[in-house]
Design a protein around this motif. Structure first.
Motif, PDB file in Angstrom:
ATOM      1  N   THR A 309      78.808   4.171  82.071  1.00 24.40           N
ATOM      2  CA  THR A 309      78.893   2.678  82.449  1.00 24.40           C
ATOM      3  C   THR A 309      77.247   2.637  82.854  1.00 24.40           C
ATOM      4  N   ASP A 310      76.539   3.407  83.444  1.00 23.25           N
ATOM      5  CA  ASP A 310      75.303   3.238  83.759  1.00 23.25           C
ATOM      6  C   ASP A 310      74.304   2.978  82.641  1.00 23.25           C
ATOM      7  N   ASP A 311      74.758   3.821  81.587  1.00 23.98           N
ATOM      8  CA  ASP A 311      73.829   3.797  80.292  1.00 23.98           C
ATOM      9  C   ASP A 311      74.049   2.612  79.328  1.00 23.98           C
ATOM     10  N   ILE A 312      75.585   2.121  79.493  1.00 27.25           N
ATOM     11  CA  ILE A 312      75.832   0.971  78.832  1.00 27.25           C
ATOM     12  C   ILE A 312      74.882  -0.130  79.468  1.00 27.25           C
ATOM     13  N   ALA A 313      74.865  -0.231  80.805  1.00 31.19           N
ATOM     14  CA  ALA A 313      73.990  -1.178  81.418  1.00 31.19           C
ATOM     15  C   ALA A 313      72.687  -1.267  81.139  1.00 31.19           C
ATOM     16  N   GLU A 314      72.002  -0.019  80.882  1.00 31.70           N
ATOM     17  CA  GLU A 314      70.869   0.008  80.441  1.00 31.70           C
ATOM     18  C   GLU A 314      70.579  -0.024  78.935  1.00 31.70           C
ATOM     19  N   LEU A 315      71.458   0.420  78.320  1.00 29.59           N
ATOM     20  CA  LEU A 315      71.356   0.606  76.530  1.00 29.59           C
ATOM     21  C   LEU A 315      72.132  -0.516  75.723  1.00 29.59           C
ATOM     22  N   GLY A 316      72.933  -0.785  76.563  1.00 29.84           N
ATOM     23  CA  GLY A 316      73.932  -1.735  75.865  1.00 29.84           C
ATOM     24  C   GLY A 316      75.091  -0.783  75.422  1.00 29.84           C
ATOM     25  N   PRO A 317      76.270  -1.467  74.670  1.00 30.24           N
ATOM     26  CA  PRO A 317      77.427  -1.014  74.238  1.00 30.24           C
ATOM     27  C   PRO A 317      76.892  -0.091  73.127  1.00 30.24           C
ATOM     28  N   VAL A 318      77.869   0.963  72.425  1.00 34.97           N
ATOM     29  CA  VAL A 318      77.568   1.769  71.391  1.00 34.97           C
ATOM     30  C   VAL A 318      78.020   0.886  70.292  1.00 34.97           C
ATOM     31  N   SER A 319      77.208   0.775  69.238  1.00 37.26           N
ATOM     32  CA  SER A 319      77.322  -0.012  68.002  1.00 37.26           C
ATOM     33  C   SER A 319      77.676   1.031  66.811  1.00 37.26           C
ATOM     34  N   ALA A 320      78.297   0.243  65.700  1.00 46.02           N
ATOM     35  CA  ALA A 320      78.645   1.112  64.426  1.00 46.02           C
ATOM     36  C   ALA A 320      77.410   1.806  63.846  1.00 46.02           C
ATOM     37  N   SER A 321      76.057   1.322  64.211  1.00 45.21           N
ATOM     38  CA  SER A 321      75.097   2.149  63.750  1.00 45.21           C
ATOM     39  C   SER A 321      74.714   3.270  64.537  1.00 45.21           C
ATOM     40  N   ASP A 322      75.165   3.405  65.609  1.00 45.84           N
ATOM     41  CA  ASP A 322      74.811   4.648  66.399  1.00 45.84           C
ATOM     42  C   ASP A 322      75.637   5.766  66.395  1.00 45.84           C
ATOM     43  N   VAL A 323      76.860   5.704  65.791  1.00 43.13           N
ATOM     44  CA  VAL A 323      77.734   6.906  65.346  1.00 43.13           C
ATOM     45  C   VAL A 323      77.781   7.083  63.823  1.00 43.13           C
ATOM     46  N   PRO A 324      78.078   8.401  63.357  1.00 42.20           N
ATOM     47  CA  PRO A 324      78.281   9.479  64.666  1.00 42.20           C
ATOM     48  C   PRO A 324      76.901  10.076  64.951  1.00 42.20           C
ATOM     49  N   ALA A 325      76.971  10.982  65.858  1.00 36.61           N
ATOM     50  CA  ALA A 325      75.544  11.340  66.611  1.00 36.61           C
ATOM     51  C   ALA A 325      75.141  12.381  65.744  1.00 36.61           C
ATOM     52  N   ILE A 326      75.799  13.234  64.912  1.00 36.36           N
ATOM     53  CA  ILE A 326      75.292  14.519  64.275  1.00 36.36           C
ATOM     54  C   ILE A 326      74.192  14.274  63.265  1.00 36.36           C
ATOM     55  N   SER A 327      73.640  15.158  63.267  1.00 39.38           N
ATOM     56  CA  SER A 327      72.348  14.937  62.349  1.00 39.38           C
ATOM     57  C   SER A 327      72.801  15.010  60.798  1.00 39.38           C
ATOM     58  N   PRO A 328      71.975  14.410  59.833  1.00 40.98           N
ATOM     59  CA  PRO A 328      72.440  14.397  58.597  1.00 40.98           C
ATOM     60  C   PRO A 328      72.486  15.867  57.859  1.00 40.98           C
TER      61      PRO A 328
END
Length: 359
Positions: A309-328
């Motif tokens: 919740t702290d990171d959401i307050a700082e960075l905003g909600p997780v968007s579809a472009s943020d996921v997945p977090a695994i490298s290509p």
């Protein structure tokens, strides 16, 4: 401060034994770009046979075991480099700044660092049989081999005396060989030895004989006596490969091991240690368990989601472009791997199963 894509790797593991490779196996399969730097050798590589590893038979040598483990880790997308890490240091004051790893030929940056450098056993002076053919370093691994056989223990300290008395659980023929040195064990230990059927042989060894297969048969002593032994255990201590640990300022136990918590975290944030470099039983299954717990802990420390919740307050909600977090690269390897749900194995199961209905 570095951003994630400024690092060469999420995790760098120094050491390619069972603990280090298991750490790398877990971090890689949990989506973290992982590098293993291994100089080669080590205690596991010296094994003629593999004992006490469920699912791995006696016929598997240490080198074969490690080669299979390395190939398995690489198949999931980890990088493996044969080399010696000359130096490791933080990139900044904040652990989030990561670490620099220098092999002399190359330099890497990494978010987390795992030390799995182990130790080497102090070897007594020759004459000695070959390691694994009468010279053994692990009671818990090899006591089974010497049930109802004549056994020696070399050394002068409490550990040698205790191992000799422990071996009485397996055989009634146990000698302590002090190799011409005076015992240094405590008075309490001396009283215990005197009250167990263990012979203490003070004369040094002047020769030995082996059978046609190279196994130890007997030692000859300075007084001319010959005693038969099938094998035994030298107890002269351990040399911890802790130069990197000391360079990084890690706390160490009085006995020399790097101090860690139950998941391999050291006194320096972002640095982990596993295997024979840390306190505990020096066993392959134990080392593998430590590596697994360490890998899971690093995943939990570094995984991008869930976003707090702290990171959401700082960075905003997780968007579809943020996921997945695994490298290509890891994503491509995972999707093509035989263990993936859509990989070759799944395709083979589709062929063997019911054919899909026609359109």
């Amino acid at each position: 401060m570095h951003t994630d894509d400024e690092f060469d790797f999420d995790v760098t593991v120094v050491g390619g034994g069972p603990a280090g490779l298991t750490s790398a196996l877990y971090t890689t399969r949990l989506g973290l770009d992982t590098l293993v730097v291994n100089r080669g050798g080590g205690r596991a590589a010296m094994m003629r046979d593999t004992h006490n590893v469920i699912g791995v038979g006696e016929e598997t040598s240490g080198n074969e075991f490690l080669q299979m483990a390395r190939e398995q880790v690489e198949s999931y997308g980890a990088d493996y480099v044969r080399g010696f890490v000359e130096d490791a240091a933080p990139l900044g004051d904040d652990p989030a700044d990561g670490f620099r790893v220098d092999t002399g030929d190359d330099e890497y940056t990494t978010r987390r660092l795992v030390l799995a450098t182990g130790f080497s056993d102090e070897r007594p002076e020759p004459p000695l049989p070959r390691t694994g053919m009468g010279l053994h370093y692990c009671l818990h691994c090899d006591a089974y081999m010497f049930v109802d056989e004549s056994v020696y223990v070399m050394g002068t300290g409490d550990s040698a005396a205790y191992v000799a008395m422990i071996m009485l659980n397996f055989t009634d023929e146990v000698d302590i060989l002090t190799r011409g040195e005076e015992p240094t064990w405590s008075d309490d230990t001396a009283e215990m030895v005197e009250n167990h059927p263990v012979d203490v042989i003070h004369e040094d060894i002047t020769g030995m004989s082996k059978d046609d297969d190279g196994w130890l048969e007997s030692f000859e002593f300075e007084d001319g006596t010959v005693r038969e032994y099938k094998g035994g255990f030298p107890m002269y201590g351990s040399n911890y490969q802790a130069d990197l640990a000391d360079a990084l300022g890690l706390d160490r136990e009085d006995s020399g091991e790097v101090a860690v918590d139950d998941h391999g975290r050291t006194s320096v944030e972002g640095v982990y240690a596993v295997g024979d470099l840390t306190p505990g039983h020096n066993q392959i299954p134990v080392a593998m368990g430590e590596g697994a717990k360490c890998g899971i802990a690093i995943h939990m420390d570094l995984r991008a989601f869930p976003r707090s919740t702290d990171d959401i307050a700082e960075l905003g909600p997780v968007s579809a472009s943020d996921v997945p977090a695994i490298s290509p690269d890891l994503m491509a390897t995972a999707v093509a791997h035989e263990g993936h749900a859509a990989g070759p194995r799944a395709a083979a199961e589709d062929v063997e199963g019911e054919a899909p209905a026609d359109d």
